[in-house]
Design an enzyme around this catalytic site. Structure first.
Site, PDB file in Angstrom:
ATOM      1  CG  ASP A   1      25.305  40.598  53.629  1.00  0.00           C
ATOM      2  OD1 ASP A   1      24.117  40.284  53.761  1.00  0.00           O
ATOM      3  OD2 ASP A   1      26.178  39.806  53.233  1.00  0.00           O
TER       4      ASP A   1
ATOM      5  CB  CYS B   1      16.846  42.173  32.450  1.00  0.00           C
ATOM      6  SG  CYS B   1      17.890  42.270  33.928  1.00  0.00           S
TER       7      CYS B   1
ATOM      8  CB  CYS C   1      19.332  39.631  28.475  1.00  0.00           C
ATOM      9  SG  CYS C   1      20.954  38.928  28.861  1.00  0.00           S
TER      10      CYS C   1
END
Length: 349
Positions: A131, A185, A188
């Site tokens: 990051d 997913c 959902c």
């Protein structure tokens, strides 16, 4: 490489090639809608985020690693049960930020992985990141099959949920690539429904300008008045879109000592933290990711949380303590903090 990664505390290691054509299109659309807010660095590097060979010429592969960060099962169970949410005077700090700064931990261990590789095959060109550079880490990790991008934009893993950090190593080695992972997913939308500020404006689409993590960490200005009541007692980051995710029943506890909770950040109160001087803040947050927001934003965030607490607390003694703390802080930090304190005091019933 995978065996070495395990020895270094990583939960997984996957390899992808360097093409991110679809992710690049999505990034361009996201930037065009100004969803990045004041995170100007998201646009500053152009499409270099999707083209690692422009970041490190000669790159042909991206090695992605995952490191779990949950300090223990208690932390997750308490967060899911809403222990801190139920108490308006409890300080809600994102689970990932309660231990040491992950940037240093991951970069250090990725460097050790690179050293092991060089010992085995000789010198090669590489760079390691955590990051810390313009790299689309979720997209690369997803392409390598570590998981898939959820509707909350985080990487989700079938065997590890989403409570983990990602790191990357760009290399000029033509390593064999891993196959991608399907999206699991389904229909959902729990993460979208759970977002306190409605920042998840569509599946896989985040308006960062409304996100509590952005507002409490990345944003340095005056928090929009309309969003302040929605932030509750969240003073650094937000885990709501993860806590409700069904895949996080598979989240793993970390065995990395650096991620253990420091300075009782799992049970600190707003009044306790608001009472810190700048010197205390810098000393106690040494080595923590929280330190990078600075003392001014720290006080700003807590002032908003105390204002929200004033609307929920009914005990007269507690109300008096909050009001006294807010008044004592006025004209001691900055004009911006004073503006948030004045707003907080105006929430008194």
């Amino acid at each position: 490489m995978r065996a070495w990664a395990k020895e270094l505390g990583f939960s997984d290691l996957r390899i992808a090639d360097i093409r991110l054509d679809e992710a690049e299109k999505r990034l361009q659309q996201w930037l065009a809608q100004d969803f990045h807010g004041e995170m100007h660095y998201m646009a500053a590097h152009g499409m270099k985020r999707c083209r690692p060979d422009e970041l490190l010429p000669g790159t042909v592969r991206v090695v992605s690693v995952r490191m779990d960060y949950l300090p223990d099962t208690k932390a997750l169970s308490q967060a899911k049960a809403g222990v801190h949410h139920a108490d308006p005077l409890a300080a809600r700090i994102s689970l990932y930020a309660r231990g040491r700064d992950y940037h240093k931990v991951l970069r250090s261990r990725l460097q050790k992985l690179a050293d092991k590789m060089q010992d085995a095959i000789g010198p090669f060109s590489y760079r390691v990141f955590a990051d810390s550079a313009p790299v689309m880490e979720v997209a690369f990790a997803g392409k390598a099959g570590m998981g898939w991008q959820g509707k909350n934009n985080l990487l989700l893993c079938r065997d590890g949920g989403s409570f983990f950090f990602l790191g990357e190593m760009l290399v000029d080695l033509p390593l064999p690539v891993d196959s991608g992972e399907d999206d699991h997913c389904g229909n959902c939308t729990r993460c979208m429904q759970a977002c306190p500020t409605g920042a998840l404006v569509a599946p896989y689409r985040l308006d960062a300008r409304r996100c509590v993590s952005y507002l409490t960490i990345e944003f340095k200005g005056s928090i929009p008045v309309t969003l302040r009541p929605l932030m509750g007692n969240r003073i650094y980051g937000c885990d709501d879109c993860q806590l409700c995710c069904p895949w996080n029943r598979f989240a793993k506890v970390s065995d990395v000592p650096d991620f253990a909770v420091r300075h009782d950040m799992d049970r600190a109160t707003l009044l306790e933290l608001f009472g810190w001087t700048e010197t205390e803040f810098l000393q106690k947050m040494q080595g923590s990711p929280v330190r990078r927001i600075g003392y001014v934003c720290w006080c700003r965030n807590i002032a908003v949380a105390l204002g929200n607490a004033l609307r929920e607390v009914s005990d007269a003694t507690e109300i008096s303590r909050i009001v006294a703390a807010l008044r004592d802080k006025r004209q001691t930090v900055s004009d911006m903090v004073d503006e948030h304190i004045d707003w907080a005091l105006a929430q008194k019933p």
